[in-house]
Design a protein around this motif. Structure first.
Motif, PDB file in Angstrom:
ATOM      1  N   VAL A 269       0.851  -1.188   0.000  1.00  0.00           N
ATOM      2  CA  VAL A 269       0.000   0.000   0.000  1.00  0.00           C
ATOM      3  C   VAL A 269       0.887   1.237   0.000  1.00  0.00           C
ATOM      4  O   VAL A 269       2.055   1.178   0.390  1.00  0.00           O
ATOM      5  CB  VAL A 269      -0.928   0.037   1.239  1.00  0.00           C
ATOM      6  N   ASP A 270       0.317   2.365  -0.439  1.00  0.00           N
ATOM      7  CA  ASP A 270       1.062   3.616  -0.337  1.00  0.00           C
ATOM      8  C   ASP A 270       0.777   4.249   1.023  1.00  0.00           C
ATOM      9  O   ASP A 270       0.119   3.647   1.881  1.00  0.00           O
ATOM     10  CB  ASP A 270       0.719   4.555  -1.499  1.00  0.00           C
ATOM     11  N   ASP A 271       1.248   5.463   1.246  1.00  0.00           N
ATOM     12  CA  ASP A 271       1.057   6.112   2.542  1.00  0.00           C
ATOM     13  C   ASP A 271      -0.399   6.464   2.820  1.00  0.00           C
ATOM     14  O   ASP A 271      -0.754   6.809   3.945  1.00  0.00           O
ATOM     15  CB  ASP A 271       1.921   7.374   2.631  1.00  0.00           C
ATOM     16  N   HIS A 272      -1.244   6.391   1.782  1.00  0.00           N
ATOM     17  CA  HIS A 272      -2.678   6.641   1.962  1.00  0.00           C
ATOM     18  C   HIS A 272      -3.443   5.334   2.170  1.00  0.00           C
ATOM     19  O   HIS A 272      -4.660   5.342   2.208  1.00  0.00           O
ATOM     20  CB  HIS A 272      -3.235   7.380   0.744  1.00  0.00           C
ATOM     21  N   MET A 273      -2.713   4.225   2.283  1.00  0.00           N
ATOM     22  CA  MET A 273      -3.276   2.886   2.449  1.00  0.00           C
ATOM     23  C   MET A 273      -4.006   2.400   1.200  1.00  0.00           C
ATOM     24  O   MET A 273      -4.849   1.512   1.246  1.00  0.00           O
ATOM     25  CB  MET A 273      -4.227   2.808   3.654  1.00  0.00           C
ATOM     26  N   ARG A 274      -3.657   2.973   0.064  1.00  0.00           N
ATOM     27  CA  ARG A 274      -4.244   2.532  -1.194  1.00  0.00           C
ATOM     28  C   ARG A 274      -3.406   1.412  -1.781  1.00  0.00           C
ATOM     29  O   ARG A 274      -2.169   1.467  -1.760  1.00  0.00           O
ATOM     30  CB  ARG A 274      -4.316   3.690  -2.179  1.00  0.00           C
ATOM     31  N   THR A 275      -4.071   0.403  -2.316  1.00  0.00           N
ATOM     32  CA  THR A 275      -3.372  -0.711  -2.949  1.00  0.00           C
ATOM     33  C   THR A 275      -3.027  -0.341  -4.393  1.00  0.00           C
ATOM     34  O   THR A 275      -3.201   0.801  -4.821  1.00  0.00           O
ATOM     35  CB  THR A 275      -4.259  -1.970  -2.935  1.00  0.00           C
ATOM     36  N   SER A 276      -2.596  -1.320  -5.155  1.00  0.00           N
ATOM     37  CA  SER A 276      -2.284  -1.083  -6.562  1.00  0.00           C
ATOM     38  C   SER A 276      -3.540  -0.863  -7.397  1.00  0.00           C
ATOM     39  O   SER A 276      -3.452  -0.522  -8.572  1.00  0.00           O
ATOM     40  CB  SER A 276      -1.479  -2.256  -7.136  1.00  0.00           C
ATOM     41  N   SER A 277      -4.718  -1.046  -6.805  1.00  0.00           N
ATOM     42  CA  SER A 277      -5.983  -0.735  -7.472  1.00  0.00           C
ATOM     43  C   SER A 277      -6.511   0.602  -6.973  1.00  0.00           C
ATOM     44  O   SER A 277      -6.485   0.879  -5.769  1.00  0.00           O
ATOM     45  CB  SER A 277      -7.028  -1.821  -7.183  1.00  0.00           C
ATOM     46  N   GLN A 278      -7.006   1.419  -7.869  1.00  0.00           N
ATOM     47  CA  GLN A 278      -7.537   2.729  -7.502  1.00  0.00           C
ATOM     48  C   GLN A 278      -8.816   2.622  -6.682  1.00  0.00           C
ATOM     49  O   GLN A 278      -9.224   3.573  -6.029  1.00  0.00           O
ATOM     50  CB  GLN A 278      -7.815   3.546  -8.769  1.00  0.00           C
ATOM     51  N   ARG A 279      -9.458   1.466  -6.690  1.00  0.00           N
ATOM     52  CA  ARG A 279     -10.734   1.285  -6.013  1.00  0.00           C
ATOM     53  C   ARG A 279     -10.579   0.617  -4.638  1.00  0.00           C
ATOM     54  O   ARG A 279     -11.532   0.538  -3.872  1.00  0.00           O
ATOM     55  CB  ARG A 279     -11.663   0.437  -6.888  1.00  0.00           C
ATOM     56  N   VAL A 280      -9.379   0.119  -4.319  1.00  0.00           N
ATOM     57  CA  VAL A 280      -9.201  -0.734  -3.137  1.00  0.00           C
ATOM     58  C   VAL A 280      -8.139  -0.155  -2.205  1.00  0.00           C
ATOM     59  O   VAL A 280      -7.026   0.174  -2.632  1.00  0.00           O
ATOM     60  CB  VAL A 280      -8.805  -2.167  -3.553  1.00  0.00           C
ATOM     61  N   TRP A 281      -8.509  -0.059  -0.915  1.00  0.00           N
ATOM     62  CA  TRP A 281      -7.575   0.309   0.150  1.00  0.00           C
ATOM     63  C   TRP A 281      -7.411  -0.904   1.068  1.00  0.00           C
ATOM     64  O   TRP A 281      -8.174  -1.863   0.987  1.00  0.00           O
ATOM     65  CB  TRP A 281      -8.118   1.496   0.953  1.00  0.00           C
ATOM     66  N   ALA A 282      -6.424  -0.861   1.939  1.00  0.00           N
ATOM     67  CA  ALA A 282      -6.216  -1.988   2.851  1.00  0.00           C
ATOM     68  C   ALA A 282      -5.625  -1.477   4.154  1.00  0.00           C
ATOM     69  O   ALA A 282      -5.031  -0.390   4.221  1.00  0.00           O
ATOM     70  CB  ALA A 282      -5.300  -3.036   2.220  1.00  0.00           C
TER      71      ALA A 282
END
Length: 453
Positions: A269-282
């Motif tokens: 995840v990035d620092d915003h907790m976003r995964t490699s998909s624009q629709r999915v966080w983790a």
């Protein structure tokens, strides 16, 4: 807007509640494969040992309470078996009814957590072999202890869960043996490297720590565990085994959805907790997050960081633009077992060296309070600093009192890149004879570190 949260233990409920607060007009739905949500898993060993109050309830929030107070629709006994990250479509199995349906969401937050590692030896599926990860595990162990003649329990793994499980068995009057290849407890988890106080207390309590690995679980003809075989060629008779050899992130769903994994097998995840998909966080135990001393992204499966990542994921999932950022964590953890406290923050010496940092450690033993008090206890401190700069990378404290909460002092120092000189000379710590000596053990360790850097 429809927001799905997958997973309902620590991170999931925190993410769902934050999403509902941030987007009151959104429909927030949470799925959990098990029967409970929001369980106090860290209390499980103490409940098993009978240390909690009789009316203690480890279920912090029920599905009904989540709906009533947070507006979140919760579906327990519902497993998400597939995720289409492009469209936000989930395939959901209603386990109690044997039915499958598809649901589409605008945003998805993965909080699938972690699972206990298996022993990977013959016989580990025998009756009487348990893990201690959730409330169901605890209830199964209690039923086994109530119905089987258990005299000896083998605990595989000397990390903090294994240590606490062994103490719980001793609290119940049952003999316990810990098997750990290092021959020590907390050797790899909390990095209790510079003190024998805890290991001595474990042995004094009658718990043997053997430097061996399990190679086989031996069962009787009816499938009940009767012994374990070790790599030393020993056969240790027992009537129960608790496996505590670490955990691994539950990434099966994310991996099948094509989401990118990190170097340690967790979800990237990035620092915003976003995964490699624009629709999915983790968030939670499934993600790799940056640690403060060196910025390396690691797995850190604890409730404190799980909730932090959950709030960040939810704030960003409910916003059109990034609304919050996860900042590197200090890595604070504590254990109280067999009358000894251990507090650990940041990197151990071996972790710092493995990360390529030129680090040294200052080890000291002092008193938890002014020595004039008869019940003053020894406290061991290891302060890990970067050679040259003196930057504080971490530290561990071990003692019968005043160790764990004293370690809290180190957390902001590690995150702010403070130095041993600042701790030794510029920071005022408490002094009152019944609680702390005139020169705190942390300051003595910092002064020692100055001579090493």
């Amino acid at each position: 807007m429809r927001i799905a949260v997958i997973g309902g233990l620590a991170a999931g409920p925190a993410a769902a509640a934050e999403a509902a607060r941030r987007a009151p007009d959104a429909q927030v739905v949470m799925y959990e494969a098990g029967p409970h949500i929001s369980v106090g898993t860290c209390e499980l060993p103490y409940a098993l040992g009978g240390r909690l109050t009789p009316d203690a309830d480890l279920v912090v929030v029920t599905p009904e309470e989540m709906k009533r107070s947070r507006g979140v629709d919760v579906f327990v006994h519902h497993r998400v078996t597939a995720l289409d990250a492009r469209t936000g479509t989930l395939t959901v199995d209603a386990l109690e009814f044997g039915a499958t349906r598809e649901e589409r969401f605008d945003r998805v937050i993965l909080a699938t957590g972690a699972k206990a590692r298996r022993l990977e030896v013959d016989g580990e599926d025998a009756a009487g072999v348990f893990e201690l990860r959730d409330l169901v595990d605890k209830e199964q162990i209690e039923r086994w202890l109530e119905t089987e003649p258990v005299r000896h329990v083998v605990v595989v793994g000397g990390g903090y869960v294994g240590l606490e499980a062994a103490e719980a068995m001793r609290d119940r009057g049952i003999r316990a043996t810990i098997l750990d290849p290092s021959g020590r407890v907390l050797n790899s988890t909390v990095a209790c490297e510079a003190s024998d106080l805890l290991n001595d207390a474990v042995l004094e309590a009658g718990v043997t720590v053997r430097p061996e690995r399990v190679t086989e679980v031996v069962a009787s003809g009816d499938g009940r565990v009767t012994a374990v075989r070790t790599d030393a060629g020993e056969i240790i008779g027992c009537q129960m085994v608790i496996a505590s050899v670490g955990i691994e992130p539950r990434t099966e769903l994310a991996k099948a959805a094509g989401l990118k994994l990190g170097s340690q097998g967790g979800l990237e995840v990035d620092d915003h907790m976003r995964t490699s998909s624009q629709r999915v966080w983790a968030c939670g135990d499934v993600v790799e997050i940056p640690r403060a001393p060196d910025g390396q992204r690691v797995l850190w499966p604890l409730a404190t960081t799980a909730r932090r990542t959950a709030r960040v994921a939810a704030r960003n999932a409910t916003s059109m633009t990034p609304a919050d950022r996860f900042r590197p964590f200090a890595g604070s953890v504590a254990v109280l077992a067999f009358g000894i406290e251990v507090g650990s923050v940041g990197l151990s010496l071996s972790q710092a060296q493995d990360a390529g940092i030129d680090a040294v450690a200052a080890d000291i033993r002092h008193k938890s309070r002014t020595g004039a008090f008869e019940d003053s206890k020894p406290i061991d401190v290891r302060l890990v600093v970067e050679k040259g700069s003196g930057r504080i990378l971490g530290g561990q404290l071990v003692g019968a009192e005043g160790a764990a909460l004293r370690a809290n002092v180190l957390a902001p120092l590690v995150q702010s890149k403070a130095t041993a000189r600042e701790l030794a000379e510029d920071i005022d710590l408490l002094y009152t004879p019944p609680l702390a000596p005139a020169v705190d053990p942390l300051k003595i360790a910092a002064s020692r570190a100055l001579h090493l850097t």
